[in-house]
Write a protein that holds these residues in place. Sequence first.
Motif, mmCIF file in Angstrom:
data_model
loop_
_atom_site.group_PDB
_atom_site.id
_atom_site.type_symbol
_atom_site.label_atom_id
_atom_site.label_comp_id
_atom_site.label_asym_id
_atom_site.label_seq_id
_atom_site.Cartn_x
_atom_site.Cartn_y
_atom_site.Cartn_z
ATOM 1 N N THR A 24 -4.386 24.496 -25.078
ATOM 2 C CA THR A 24 -5.339 25.593 -24.879
ATOM 3 C C THR A 24 -6.062 25.474 -23.550
ATOM 4 O O THR A 24 -7.031 26.202 -23.312
ATOM 5 N N GLN A 25 -5.596 24.572 -22.679
ATOM 6 C CA GLN A 25 -6.229 24.362 -21.383
ATOM 7 C C GLN A 25 -5.187 23.868 -20.394
ATOM 8 O O GLN A 25 -4.125 23.394 -20.786
ATOM 9 N N PRO A 26 -5.468 23.994 -19.087
ATOM 10 C CA PRO A 26 -4.516 23.481 -18.094
ATOM 11 C C PRO A 26 -4.376 21.958 -18.200
ATOM 12 O O PRO A 26 -5.270 21.258 -18.663
ATOM 13 N N ILE A 27 -3.228 21.467 -17.756
ATOM 14 C CA ILE A 27 -2.975 20.024 -17.772
ATOM 15 C C ILE A 27 -3.675 19.380 -16.576
ATOM 16 O O ILE A 27 -3.421 19.765 -15.429
ATOM 17 N N PRO A 28 -4.546 18.386 -16.784
ATOM 18 C CA PRO A 28 -5.162 17.683 -15.643
ATOM 19 C C PRO A 28 -4.157 16.717 -15.018
ATOM 20 O O PRO A 28 -3.605 15.864 -15.704
ATOM 21 N N VAL A 29 -3.908 16.856 -13.720
ATOM 22 C CA VAL A 29 -2.854 16.071 -13.074
ATOM 23 C C VAL A 29 -3.354 15.156 -11.964
ATOM 24 O O VAL A 29 -2.636 14.251 -11.539
ATOM 25 N N GLY A 30 -4.552 15.358 -11.428
ATOM 26 C CA GLY A 30 -5.032 14.512 -10.338
ATOM 27 C C GLY A 30 -4.233 14.732 -9.070
ATOM 28 O O GLY A 30 -3.784 15.837 -8.773
ATOM 29 N N ASP A 31 -4.013 13.648 -8.292
ATOM 30 C CA ASP A 31 -3.231 13.765 -7.060
ATOM 31 C C ASP A 31 -2.218 12.624 -6.989
ATOM 32 O O ASP A 31 -2.101 11.804 -7.902
ATOM 33 N N GLY A 32 -1.474 12.583 -5.871
ATOM 34 C CA GLY A 32 -0.394 11.615 -5.730
ATOM 35 C C GLY A 32 -0.872 10.178 -5.735
ATOM 36 O O GLY A 32 -0.244 9.301 -6.356
ATOM 37 N N LEU A 57 7.307 10.134 -7.633
ATOM 38 C CA LEU A 57 6.899 11.421 -7.062
ATOM 39 C C LEU A 57 7.896 12.518 -7.420
ATOM 40 O O LEU A 57 7.509 13.640 -7.768
ATOM 41 N N GLN A 58 9.188 12.195 -7.344
ATOM 42 C CA GLN A 58 10.207 13.193 -7.687
ATOM 43 C C GLN A 58 10.068 13.635 -9.138
ATOM 44 O O GLN A 58 10.108 14.835 -9.445
ATOM 45 N N GLU A 59 9.915 12.657 -10.038
ATOM 46 C CA GLU A 59 9.809 12.985 -11.462
ATOM 47 C C GLU A 59 8.602 13.876 -11.736
ATOM 48 O O GLU A 59 8.698 14.853 -12.499
ATOM 49 N N PHE A 72 -0.140 17.249 -5.106
ATOM 50 C CA PHE A 72 1.284 17.444 -5.361
ATOM 51 C C PHE A 72 1.756 18.743 -4.711
ATOM 52 O O PHE A 72 1.010 19.714 -4.599
ATOM 53 N N VAL A 73 3.023 18.744 -4.317
ATOM 54 C CA VAL A 73 3.603 19.947 -3.721
ATOM 55 C C VAL A 73 3.557 21.102 -4.709
ATOM 56 O O VAL A 73 3.307 22.255 -4.353
ATOM 57 N N SER A 74 3.789 20.800 -5.985
ATOM 58 C CA SER A 74 3.838 21.847 -7.006
ATOM 59 C C SER A 74 2.478 22.228 -7.548
ATOM 60 O O SER A 74 2.371 23.171 -8.333
ATOM 61 N N SER A 75 1.425 21.508 -7.159
ATOM 62 C CA SER A 75 0.098 21.791 -7.717
ATOM 63 C C SER A 75 -0.421 23.177 -7.372
ATOM 64 O O SER A 75 -0.955 23.869 -8.255
ATOM 65 N N SER A 113 0.833 -1.196 0.000
ATOM 66 C CA SER A 113 0.000 0.000 0.000
ATOM 67 C C SER A 113 0.868 1.246 0.000
ATOM 68 O O SER A 113 1.994 1.226 0.469
ATOM 69 N N LEU A 114 0.331 2.307 -0.534
ATOM 70 C CA LEU A 114 1.106 3.524 -0.697
ATOM 71 C C LEU A 114 1.193 4.283 0.620
ATOM 72 O O LEU A 114 0.276 4.243 1.430
ATOM 73 N N PRO A 115 2.278 4.989 0.839
ATOM 74 C CA PRO A 115 2.421 5.754 2.071
ATOM 75 C C PRO A 115 1.443 6.915 2.115
ATOM 76 O O PRO A 115 1.094 7.482 1.073
ATOM 77 N N PRO A 116 0.952 7.294 3.285
ATOM 78 C CA PRO A 116 -0.004 8.413 3.388
ATOM 79 C C PRO A 116 0.462 9.696 2.711
ATOM 80 O O PRO A 116 -0.337 10.370 2.079
ATOM 81 N N PRO A 117 1.765 10.083 2.792
ATOM 82 C CA PRO A 117 2.174 11.333 2.135
ATOM 83 C C PRO A 117 1.979 11.326 0.632
ATOM 84 O O PRO A 117 1.987 12.372 0.010
ATOM 85 N N ALA A 118 1.826 10.133 0.026
ATOM 86 C CA ALA A 118 1.651 10.076 -1.423
ATOM 87 C C ALA A 118 0.189 10.148 -1.822
ATOM 88 O O ALA A 118 -0.141 10.008 -2.987
ATOM 89 N N SER A 119 -0.703 10.342 -0.857
ATOM 90 C CA SER A 119 -2.128 10.289 -1.151
ATOM 91 C C SER A 119 -2.750 11.649 -1.376
ATOM 92 O O SER A 119 -3.917 11.738 -1.749
#
Length: 481
Positions: free
Chosen positions: A286-294, A395-397, A40-43, A31-37
Amino acid sequence: MIRRLSPLLTACAASALLAACAVGPRAPDASLPPPASGAFVSSPQGVATGAVSTAAARDDWWRLYADPVLDGLIEQAFARNNELEAAVANLRAVRASLSEARAGRLPSTNANAAYSYGRQSANSFNIPGVPSGGAALDENETYDVGLDVSYEVDLFGRVGSTIRAARADADAQAAALDVIRVSVAAETARAYADACSSNAQIAVAERTIELQGQTADLTRRLLEGGAGTGLDTARAQSQLASSRAQLPTLRAQRDEALFRLATLTGVTPAEASTAARSCARPPQLTQPIPVGDGAALLARRPDVRQAERALAAAAARVNVATAALYPTITLGGGIGSTAMDAGDLGDDGSFNFSVGPLISWNFPNILVARARIEAADARTEAALATFDQTVLLALQETETALTRYANELDRRAALTEARDQAAEAARLARLRFDAGADSFLTVLDAERTQAQADAALAQSEALVTTYQIAVFKALAGGWAA
């Protein structure tokens, strides 16, 4: 972080004397770590600048550019890329190994038929009271047919764990194929964008050369008319030559991008896309990039899935090695017929059969089994560390791509303003020179600044598209398309 998984896997591998690990292993909790849920920091920065949105990421991200040429190139790459073909073949091979492992749950059969003709040595019988060297025994024929069936009772989980490991290997190879699909889609788009960006920069350089050529002609005419100086003419010619020197490099960059594009789409350099060779500017969003979350990112990244499946395969092989500590139990039976004449094979007197369990236990080699368990456990720990690292790199990438894109948009805005101001300064310098209010050196300096601003803006436009594609690649779009 995910180190909390280690006790479960290590305990299962180290408890070699417990049949529970071999009989009913649990899949590792990847399972993924909570900080990855979360976001994004850059969002926040990207959302504030309009660069990205928190909507779910798209698989067919290249269609956001609304560029039919790009759509066709990626479709061609998916159909003809050689790396993809090799990955598909590798997946078929691994799935065949999975079928082989599953066959371990089925009984194995062995049919045989034999015929022999000969005689035995009479002296070999050594019958008491009968001297050696007596009459030879009769020659005879022997016919034998039979069918043997055996089935391994998977009491300690060796077969089941082997199947789980093979299934995880197949899943990992499928994820590896998806990783290549993501890369092919992104690199095809990048090669196309690089070719278009080079053409845009070539156009900027040619406009600069045309403007500087007019200036050089003006200085030459002024010199011929006695109103100019040789110094002004030499400076104008030098600036023109410097601008011309940039064209070969830009053309080489365009050709290199076209050749990369040809390889990615499965054709020779001579067959490179003519549409890409003639495109005037890189594809534009012509629109923002949809990125979702971690959490959504890591769930869709095939390299994370590949690492998790490799971890599952390594854990299953710990159980395979552990099962070697216990006996192998095989149920078997056979029927057959042996006769001296082929016509007697069907007689009751020729019929034979056997039924019974076979238990084998390599007890003297228990040290070998324990060594294999230790090696399998070490490989599991390595797979766990690889999984951890894959999550962090994903996550880094993504964070790196997001921040580069958002900041390059800010840089492009500043360069656009600089270019506009430089163009205005060049226009005013020329007017002041024509009115006799300023020297020609001011005109040359203003035009050089304008040329530099134009080139910098063109390079930034290219970087914006490059960083957009890097974001899409980090978001792992393309493998499900």
